[in-house]
Scaffold this active site. Structure first.
Site, mmCIF file in Angstrom:
data_model
loop_
_atom_site.group_PDB
_atom_site.id
_atom_site.type_symbol
_atom_site.label_atom_id
_atom_site.label_comp_id
_atom_site.label_asym_id
_atom_site.label_seq_id
_atom_site.Cartn_x
_atom_site.Cartn_y
_atom_site.Cartn_z
ATOM 1 C CE LYS A 1 -5.132 -0.943 1.758
ATOM 2 N NZ LYS A 1 -5.593 -2.092 2.479
ATOM 3 C CE LYS B 1 1.626 2.362 4.102
ATOM 4 N NZ LYS B 1 2.104 1.053 3.685
ATOM 5 C CB THR C 1 -0.885 0.032 1.266
ATOM 6 O OG1 THR C 1 -1.677 -1.147 1.280
ATOM 7 C CG2 THR C 1 -1.791 1.257 1.261
HETATM 8 P P1 NAD Z 1 6.003 -5.984 7.245
HETATM 9 O O1 NAD Z 1 6.786 -4.873 7.824
HETATM 10 O O2 NAD Z 1 5.637 -7.166 8.093
HETATM 11 O O3 NAD Z 1 6.761 -6.559 5.934
HETATM 12 C C1 NAD Z 1 7.498 -5.779 5.041
HETATM 13 C C2 NAD Z 1 8.773 -6.550 4.734
HETATM 14 O O4 NAD Z 1 9.507 -5.846 3.730
HETATM 15 C C3 NAD Z 1 9.698 -6.701 5.952
HETATM 16 O O5 NAD Z 1 9.937 -8.074 6.182
HETATM 17 C C4 NAD Z 1 10.958 -5.939 5.527
HETATM 18 O O6 NAD Z 1 12.158 -6.534 6.030
HETATM 19 C C5 NAD Z 1 10.879 -6.056 4.008
HETATM 20 N N1 NAD Z 1 11.680 -5.048 3.315
HETATM 21 C C6 NAD Z 1 11.715 -3.704 3.511
HETATM 22 N N2 NAD Z 1 12.587 -3.126 2.650
HETATM 23 C C7 NAD Z 1 13.110 -4.122 1.901
HETATM 24 C C8 NAD Z 1 14.063 -4.179 0.859
HETATM 25 N N3 NAD Z 1 14.682 -3.087 0.407
HETATM 26 N N4 NAD Z 1 14.387 -5.395 0.324
HETATM 27 C C9 NAD Z 1 13.776 -6.512 0.777
HETATM 28 N N5 NAD Z 1 12.867 -6.537 1.775
HETATM 29 C C10 NAD Z 1 12.537 -5.356 2.324
HETATM 30 O O7 NAD Z 1 4.675 -5.303 6.633
HETATM 31 P P2 NAD Z 1 3.313 -6.043 6.227
HETATM 32 O O8 NAD Z 1 2.361 -6.014 7.360
HETATM 33 O O9 NAD Z 1 3.642 -7.309 5.543
HETATM 34 O O10 NAD Z 1 2.745 -4.977 5.164
HETATM 35 C C11 NAD Z 1 3.280 -4.876 3.848
HETATM 36 C C12 NAD Z 1 2.404 -3.936 3.050
HETATM 37 O O11 NAD Z 1 1.054 -4.432 3.026
HETATM 38 C C13 NAD Z 1 2.342 -2.517 3.609
HETATM 39 O O12 NAD Z 1 2.388 -1.614 2.540
HETATM 40 C C14 NAD Z 1 0.994 -2.483 4.331
HETATM 41 O O13 NAD Z 1 0.446 -1.174 4.386
HETATM 42 C C15 NAD Z 1 0.167 -3.405 3.454
HETATM 43 N N6 NAD Z 1 -0.968 -4.049 4.133
HETATM 44 C C16 NAD Z 1 -0.801 -4.644 5.338
HETATM 45 C C17 NAD Z 1 -1.885 -5.252 5.967
HETATM 46 C C18 NAD Z 1 -1.736 -5.936 7.306
HETATM 47 O O14 NAD Z 1 -2.766 -6.276 7.919
HETATM 48 N N7 NAD Z 1 -0.524 -6.178 7.773
HETATM 49 C C19 NAD Z 1 -3.143 -5.240 5.344
HETATM 50 C C20 NAD Z 1 -3.276 -4.646 4.091
HETATM 51 C C21 NAD Z 1 -2.174 -4.047 3.485
#
Ligand code: NAD
Length: 299
Positions: free
Chosen positions: A171, A246, A96
């Site tokens: 979204k 966010k 997102t």
């Molecule tokens: P998270 O922080 O658990 O996962 C993100 C991952 O990206 C981490 O493991 C981090 O180490 C990795 N990362 C960051 N920079 C990187 C790079 N340069 N190279 C490789 N890996 C890298 O976050 P999440 O909860 O999985 O959310 C991910 C996305 O999904 C976000 O944009 C969030 O807004 C969206 N989202 C989350 C949810 C939820 O319920 N968690 C629901 C809908 C949407």
């Protein structure tokens, strides 16, 4: 079966990548955090050494990263996805992020002859694990047609929202409705308490009257009427207040840049910020009902 590069194996990306492994694909995962890579390997995925390593030779590259700056960097750096992708590879960003960055990155991909879609999700970690996510997809008809079968292995509803960036637009508009409606429902319960009207009575009446909405009938912010809502488990997320913040801030940035009037969205962002700062960050966003009741009582 396809070779898929998957970058960002966190709370959402980890289980999404595992669903692609279960569907029989070769999934080359990469994350800066080794624990994500370990879980991916244990589930039968392949570990990559870098973004370029995960991308090279892949038919499809999927990203699930925290925010716009990460997406920009991972796609457009000299050792990033666009530089390493094979001719004809399909790029899918499920993070997102802000609409402007989504459009910039899609344009850079298009300039390199690559198809790309933005495909943010709703459904949370439960949906990611159960492969029941909803994907809101922005991109050309051709790119959407190519992405649809891959997304169908991680979700159950896949909607084409229009051109590049429109998945992100859908979204943030949807989540602005959610943030505003959750405050409206919470205010109604707090007022009902003052008026001596039972939670259950208000629920029974409004859930079949014009106050009906998802925040009331599926995700009721007070304990009791909807047993599965986070209110019944001390507001353990679910969808955290930090995540709601966010998305509301992304909506406010988009409204400011595009001259849209969103006074309720603006007020919702202020109230969630106050709840967040008062210790609500790690709570489910529906916990704002307790903030309204305790911190905003009229004298
Ligand atoms: P998270 O922080 O658990 O996962 C993100 C991952 O990206 C981490 O493991 C981090 O180490 C990795 N990362 C960051 N920079 C990187 C790079 N340069 N190279 C490789 N890996 C890298 O976050 P999440 O909860 O999985 O959310 C991910 C996305 O999904 C976000 O944009 C969030 O807004 C969206 N989202 C989350 C949810 C939820 O319920 N968690 C629901 C809908 C949407």
């Amino acid at each position: 079966m396809a070779t898929i590069g998957f970058i960002g194996l966190g709370n959402m990306g980890g289980p999404m990548a595992i669903n692609l492994v279960k569907a029989g694909h070769q999934v080359k995962g990469y994350d800066l955090d080794p624990s994500g890579l370990e879980r991916h390997g244990a589930a039968g995925g392949t570990g990559a050494q870098s973004i370029a390593d995960a991308t090279r030779g892949a038919d499809v590259v999927i990203t699930m990263l925290p925010a716009g700056q990460h997406v920009q960097q991972v796609y457009t750096a000299s050792d990033g996805i666009i530089a390493a992708a094979a001719a004809g590879a399909l790029l899918i960003d499920c993070s997102t992020i802000d609409v402007a960055t989504a459009r910039e990155v899609a344009s850079a991909a298009g300039g390199a002859g690559l198809h790309m879609v933005d495909a943010p999700v709703s459904g949370g970690t439960v949906g990611a694990e159960a492969a029941t996510l909803t994907f809101m997809v922005g991109g050309s008809d051709e790119a959407f047609a190519a992405a649809q079968p891959v997304l169908a292995q991680m979700g159950k509803t896949i909607v084409h929202a229009g051109g590049a960036g429109n998945g992100q637009a859908a979204k943030i508009c949807n989540n602005m409705i959610l943030g505003v409606s959750m405050i409206g429902v919470s205010e109604a319960f707090v007022l009902a308490e003052k008026l001596g009207l039972d939670h259950q009575k208000l629920f029974d009446i409004s859930s079949t009257a014009s106050g009906q909405c998802w925040s009331l009938t599926t995700y009721c912010p007070v304990p009791g009427p909807v047993p599965t809502s986070p209110a019944n488990r001390d507001y353990v997320p679910g969808f955290s207040t930090a995540m709601m913040m966010k998305d509301l801030l992304l909506a406010q940035d988009a409204a400011t840049s595009n001259g849209a009037a969103t006074p309720m969205g603006e007020r919702a962002a202020e109230l969630y910020q106050a709840f967040n700062d008062a210790g609500g960050s790690g709570k489910d966003f529906s916990g704002i009902v307790n903030y309204l009741r305790s911190n905003m009582e009229k004298p």
